[in-house]
Write an enzyme that holds these catalytic residues in place. Structure first.
Site, short mmCIF file in Angstrom:
data_model
loop_
_atom_site.label_atom_id
_atom_site.label_comp_id
_atom_site.label_asym_id
_atom_site.label_seq_id
_atom_site.Cartn_x
_atom_site.Cartn_y
_atom_site.Cartn_z
N LYS A 74 32.62 -10.14 15.92
CA LYS A 74 32.07 -8.85 15.51
C LYS A 74 32.52 -8.46 14.10
O LYS A 74 33.46 -9.02 13.56
CB LYS A 74 32.40 -7.78 16.56
CG LYS A 74 31.48 -8.00 17.78
CD LYS A 74 31.56 -6.93 18.81
CE LYS A 74 30.52 -7.27 19.91
NZ LYS A 74 30.72 -6.51 21.13
N ARG A 78 34.36 -12.20 26.65
CA ARG A 78 32.98 -12.59 26.35
C ARG A 78 32.99 -13.22 24.96
O ARG A 78 33.22 -12.52 23.97
CB ARG A 78 32.09 -11.34 26.40
CG ARG A 78 30.62 -11.62 26.20
CD ARG A 78 29.82 -10.31 26.29
NE ARG A 78 28.41 -10.57 26.13
CZ ARG A 78 27.81 -10.69 24.95
NH1 ARG A 78 28.51 -10.55 23.84
NH2 ARG A 78 26.53 -10.94 24.88
N1 HH2 Z 1 28.47 -7.25 22.99
C1 HH2 Z 1 27.22 -7.67 22.71
C2 HH2 Z 1 26.28 -7.85 23.73
N2 HH2 Z 1 26.59 -7.62 25.03
N3 HH2 Z 1 28.18 -6.96 26.64
C3 HH2 Z 1 29.41 -6.52 26.95
N4 HH2 Z 1 29.75 -6.27 28.21
N5 HH2 Z 1 30.37 -6.33 25.97
C4 HH2 Z 1 30.10 -6.55 24.66
O1 HH2 Z 1 31.01 -6.34 23.82
C5 HH2 Z 1 28.80 -7.01 24.29
C6 HH2 Z 1 27.85 -7.21 25.33
C7 HH2 Z 1 26.85 -7.94 21.29
O2 HH2 Z 1 27.14 -9.26 20.94
P1 HH2 Z 1 26.08 -10.46 20.94
O3 HH2 Z 1 25.47 -10.67 22.29
O4 HH2 Z 1 26.76 -11.67 20.40
O5 HH2 Z 1 24.99 -10.03 19.90
P2 HH2 Z 1 23.56 -9.34 20.00
O6 HH2 Z 1 23.72 -8.03 20.68
O7 HH2 Z 1 23.13 -9.21 18.57
O8 HH2 Z 1 22.65 -10.24 20.80
#
Ligand code: HH2
Length: 337
Positions: free
Chosen positions: A278, A313
């Protein structure tokens, strides 16, 4: 004024005889920080109220066949064109399946599949589109791999289709507030659900986020969402809680939460931390590109494990697993992967 109790987590091999186990896991504690919004003081754990100690020490219920005696890894699979780190890489079903197999081979305990980016500024995706990204991949994967699949969605229709296709966990970054039908789905299906703290919508959440006190505001929010879950018929033991790193938070907000993660154990649920790659990691370490943030992401996961967080995660499965195993080895933990 409301009082909060934060266990001070330890992993030192010299464990006092009276020390208590934190959530039945690998950390112990014999002191607690008793806090109000105005002040805090460290007290012996024995001086905390019995119901607080009960919540802090109870071993968490296994979920989707996973026990919590060791940190567990959730591998991220974004079937999206625009996720901040891996957008567009796994939109194709074969590419998504390949990534899921790779994450499993590298040690994932759970695969988290999402079809809508929630990065700051992301546009909303319509249900049919989101569903067409996630359901086919889950359908194939659930028949093939023997680790649980979670569906990362705010929408109950997408979540329901995912459960029917073989997912067994729900991951809702809107904590059932975007789509209130999510609560009934979790209650009726019995699927464990991750409730994350978030502010508003991805499109606007980073526009000058503001809190009275980020730690207590996030705690109070998650406490209220657990109460809402219980009211809807979801047992506390089925709820996973997540402070939502990077969702409506400045760098300082993220750090304040990361420094005090152990507070959230007093809600009596399994904790999840999603800090992988992040933006704040890039800001602190001068790594503007998400794919250059692996070392910092690993460092944050290690810090979380030292506070007893149960689920990480992550994008960088192999590196995080290796680091957590070595941290466990040198701190003398018994679960070493
Ligand atoms: N962060 C993201 C998405 N889902 N779910 C939980 N429980 N906690 C988190 O911190 C979290 C999440 C964002 O990260 P990412 O999936 O890599 O990116 P994007 O939202 O751009 O798909």
């Amino acid at each position: 004024m409301k009082t909060y109790y934060r266990p001070i987590p330890m992993t030192d091999p010299a464990r006092p005889r009276k020390a208590l186990s934190l959530a039945g896991g690998w950390c112990w504690f014999d002191r607690v920080e008793r806090m109000t919004r105005d002040e805090g003081e460290v007290i012996p754990a024995d001086d905390a109220p019995a119901n607080v100690l009960e919540r802090l020490t109870a071993a968490r219920t296994p979920l989707a066949g996973i026990g919590w005696e060791a940190p567990r890894m959730m591998g991220i699979l974004n079937v999206t064109p625009d996720s901040f780190s891996d957008g567009g890489k796994f939109l194709d079903v074969e590419a998504a399946l390949g990534q899921a197999r790779r994450l499993r081979d590298e040690g994932a305990d759970i695969i988290d599949i999402g079809g809508e980016s929630t990065r700051p500024g992301a546009a909303e995706v319509a249900v049919p589109e989101e569903n067409s990204r996630t359901e086919p991949v889950i359908g194939i994967l659930a028949n093939e791999i023997d680790i649980p699949i979670s569906i990362d969605t705010r929408k109950s229709v997408v979540a329901k289709a995912a459960l029917q296709a073989g997912a067994t966990l729900l991951n809702d970054v809107a904590a059932m507030e975007y789509d209130p039908c999510m609560a009934a789905l979790a209650a009726q299906s019995g699927a464990p659900i991750c409730l994350m703290h978030n502010v508003g919508d991805p499109a606007t959440m980073q526009n000058d986020p503001h809190y009275d006190d980020v730690l207590f505001d996030v705690y109070d929010y998650l406490e209220a969402r657990v109460a809402a879950a219980e009211e809807a018929g979801i047992a506390r033991g089925k709820v996973i809680l997540d402070p939502g790193i990077g969702f409506g938070k400045t760098l300082e907000h993220n750090l304040q939460l990361l420094r005090h993660l152990s507070l959230f154990h007093s809600l009596g649920c399994v904790l999840l931390l999603g800090a992988s790659r992040k933006r704040f990691i890039g800001t602190i370490s001068n790594a503007p590109e998400a794919q250059d943030r692996m070392p910092g992401s690993v460092a944050v996961a290690l810090a979380g494990a030292l506070q007893g967080v149960q689920i990480f995660r992550v994008h960088d499965m192999k590196a995080t697993r290796q680091a957590l195993s070595l941290q466990a080895a040198v701190t003398g933990e018994r679960w070493i992967a």
